[in-house]
Scaffold this active site. Sequence first.
Site, PDB file in Angstrom:
ATOM      1  N   GLY A   1      82.184   2.581  59.489  1.00  0.00           N
ATOM      2  CA  GLY A   1      81.973   2.855  60.808  1.00  0.00           C
ATOM      3  C   GLY A   1      81.022   2.417  61.646  1.00  0.00           C
TER       4      GLY A   1
ATOM      5  CB  VAL B   1      80.268  11.512  63.706  1.00  0.00           C
ATOM      6  CG1 VAL B   1      81.271  11.121  64.453  1.00  0.00           C
ATOM      7  CG2 VAL B   1      80.087  13.162  63.383  1.00  0.00           C
TER       8      VAL B   1
ATOM      9  N   GLY C   1      86.860   0.840  57.815  1.00  0.00           N
ATOM     10  CA  GLY C   1      85.757   0.410  57.039  1.00  0.00           C
ATOM     11  C   GLY C   1      84.451   1.118  57.406  1.00  0.00           C
TER      12      GLY C   1
ATOM     13  CB  THR D   1      89.679   5.413  59.024  1.00  0.00           C
ATOM     14  OG1 THR D   1      88.419   5.655  58.678  1.00  0.00           O
ATOM     15  CG2 THR D   1      90.405   5.658  60.184  1.00  0.00           C
TER      16      THR D   1
END
Length: 343
Positions: A257, A232, A255, A203
């Site tokens: 999630g 997600v 990292g 990310t």
Amino acid sequence: MSHRRKFLQTSVAGAIALLWQRKALASVAGDIAPVINDPVVISTWDFGKAANAEAWKLLSTGGDVIDAVEAGARVPEADPTNQSVGYGGFPDRDGKVTLDACIMEGTNLSCGSVAFLEHIMHPISVAKLVMQKTPHVMLVGEGALQFALANGFQKENLLTPASEKAWKEWLKTSLYAPVINIENQFKPVDPKQLPGGPNNHDTIGMLAIDNTGKMGGACTTSGAAWKMRGRVGDSPIIGAGLYVDGEVGAATSSGLGEEVIRTCGSHTVVELMRQGLSPEKACKKAVERIVKRNPERAKTLQVGFLALDKKGNYGAYAIHKGFTYSVKNNREEKIYEAKAYLT
């Protein structure tokens, strides 16, 4: 007369004490005005430097912070060599590239988010429109795609030949474990850089302050490689992958999630800053909460937090060494390595 003098002395002393008390409370509550005319932008990882440069074009000329973080986030989204964000991102286990993004402004806590979005290169721009044009915070899947197409975005094939090749290589075994940066199995990376090195990232999170002192942030990703269809992570979730409160500051994460979601990571960092911790110490405290819950598991995953307070101070902290972040303001343009809990 002596009684009156004593009364006045007591009143003045009481007023001074009350003033200091209010000042102390104001400092904790975040009532001290932010720095004006001193913009700054910070972002996760070394590739954030190019994103910062794009955002700075707007920040340095008086542009709005939301426009700036959107412009910055669009840089890695359009970069096919960055296989963890946007176009060219590694696909899920079915070979589909799905994107997540969110954006937030700190004055009114305005925010927008999209998740499980396919075929659109710039999910951060769709998230911005969700914030600006709808009564909602998050749109997902087919609904997010429908909204994007209705607002002029074009469908595109986001799976590049390089990422498709990596996916087909993975299919030979189809082994999956929710471990951070599994993508690097398919890159010629020095093992000493793992976990969390400059070539071992995911990310991008971006935080900024514009000339007016307004704060904003953006976060965008293609998520974990070979994830289950529909997975997600934290990136599009307000309070997990990103949180901005103009009274205090902003935070973002990078990292695994799932670990960030469990601790409402970015919101936790902001609340720790509200209590008086510096950005770095707030990030460290949030990391310690993750490690404390399962120290052995923490050895196998990476989470890093990045924070910016409303006065322009910044800091970061990660579980493992190698988490880097980029900074751009009127005084510097530099990449830093965050301190880490495990070395």
